[in-house]
Design an enzyme around this catalytic site. Structure first.
Site, PDB file in Angstrom:
ATOM      1  N   CYS A  45       0.249  -1.237  -0.069  1.00  0.00           N
ATOM      2  CA  CYS A  45      -0.574  -0.283   0.169  1.00  0.00           C
ATOM      3  C   CYS A  45       0.801   1.488   0.301  1.00  0.00           C
ATOM      4  O   CYS A  45       0.727   2.271  -0.536  1.00  0.00           O
ATOM      5  CB  CYS A  45      -0.849   0.176   1.087  1.00  0.00           C
ATOM      6  SG  CYS A  45      -2.128  -1.627   1.208  1.00  0.00           S
TER       7      CYS A  45
HETATM    8  C1  BEZ Z   1       1.016  -4.503   1.514  1.00  0.00           C
HETATM    9  O1  BEZ Z   1      -0.079  -3.710   2.008  1.00  0.00           O
HETATM   10  O2  BEZ Z   1       2.122  -4.946   1.585  1.00  0.00           O
HETATM   11  C2  BEZ Z   1      -0.045  -5.334   2.327  1.00  0.00           C
HETATM   12  C3  BEZ Z   1      -1.403  -5.187   2.749  1.00  0.00           C
HETATM   13  C4  BEZ Z   1      -2.713  -6.895   2.928  1.00  0.00           C
HETATM   14  C5  BEZ Z   1      -2.220  -8.492   2.981  1.00  0.00           C
HETATM   15  C6  BEZ Z   1      -0.895  -7.727   2.426  1.00  0.00           C
HETATM   16  C7  BEZ Z   1       0.065  -7.165   2.563  1.00  0.00           C
END
Ligand code: BEZ
Length: 210
Positions: A45
């Site tokens: 994210c």
């Molecule tokens: C991420 O943004 O890295 C992420 C968020 C939730 C699950 C897997 C990855």
């Protein structure tokens, strides 16, 4: 029921990092790239938010406003934005919705319980200036999105609206476009005086940049 292409994007009023917004008022006269992410302070994210911020001039050139969303609070969004800016070498300016009670996530079907019962997946809604949903895409939590494709599809929708055409596979801005089968050759000749290439009676290309 899930929202579909052609539906009016449901209105809502909610707290964001830019203060409370009424979605339809905020979106008036603009295209909107409305996208959810699973959670603040997560790695994928962080890269996506940074890319969206870096592409601000590209969204602006398309009269398209990004609007992020997760089920975190405004304070969490603002704190995390500092990390996004520092690590992605950018300055994030677009609003992020704080959907703490998941009302918008449920309205837009952004929670897919087999992935998580509380966090949003990576949903995308491209919404036009009449608040119509023009494209939906959903990515799983562990896969970051391709922003070249997001910009490309906005270009394709906008050129389609402008010229009443369709875009072929792998189309990029500047490539020839397709005359829909609903347009006769006689009408196509009038509409496209620059001429068109007829490969098959139903496969006709035109260069609308001419
Ligand atoms: C991420 O943004 O890295 C992420 C968020 C939730 C699950 C897997 C990855």
């Amino acid at each position: 029921m899930a929202l579909r292409i052609g539906d009016t994007a449901p209105n809502f009023t909610i707290a964001t990092t830019a203060g409370e917004i009424n979605f339809h008022d905020w979106a008036k006269g603009k295209w909107v790239f409305f996208f959810s992410h699973p959670a603040d302070y997560t790695p994928v994210c962080t890269t996506e938010m940074g890319r969206t911020a870096q592409l601000a001039p590209e969204f602006e050139a398309r009269n398209c406003a990004p609007l992020g969303l997760s089920t975190d609070t405004v304070e969490e969004h603002l704190g995390w934005t500092k990390d996004v800016n520092a690590t992605q070498n950018t300055s994030l300016k677009f609003p992020i919705v704080a959907d703490v009670d998941r009302k918008i996530a449920e309205l837009y079907d952004m929670i897919h319980p087999s992935e998580s019962s509380t966090a949003t997946v990576r949903s995308i809604f491209i919404i036009d200036p009449e608040h119509k949903i023009r494209l939906t895409m959903t990515y799983p939590m562990a896969v970051g999105r391709n922003f070249d494709e997001i910009l490309r599809v906005i270009d394709a929708l906008q050129i389609g609206d402008k010229h009443g055409i369709a875009t072929p596979v792998e189309w990029q801005a500047g490539d020839k476009v397709i005359i829909p089968p609903t347009v006769s050759n006689a009408d196509a000749s009038q509409k496209f005086p620059q001429g068109f290439d007829e490969i098959l009676p139903y496969l006709r290309y035109v260069d609308v940049s001419k």
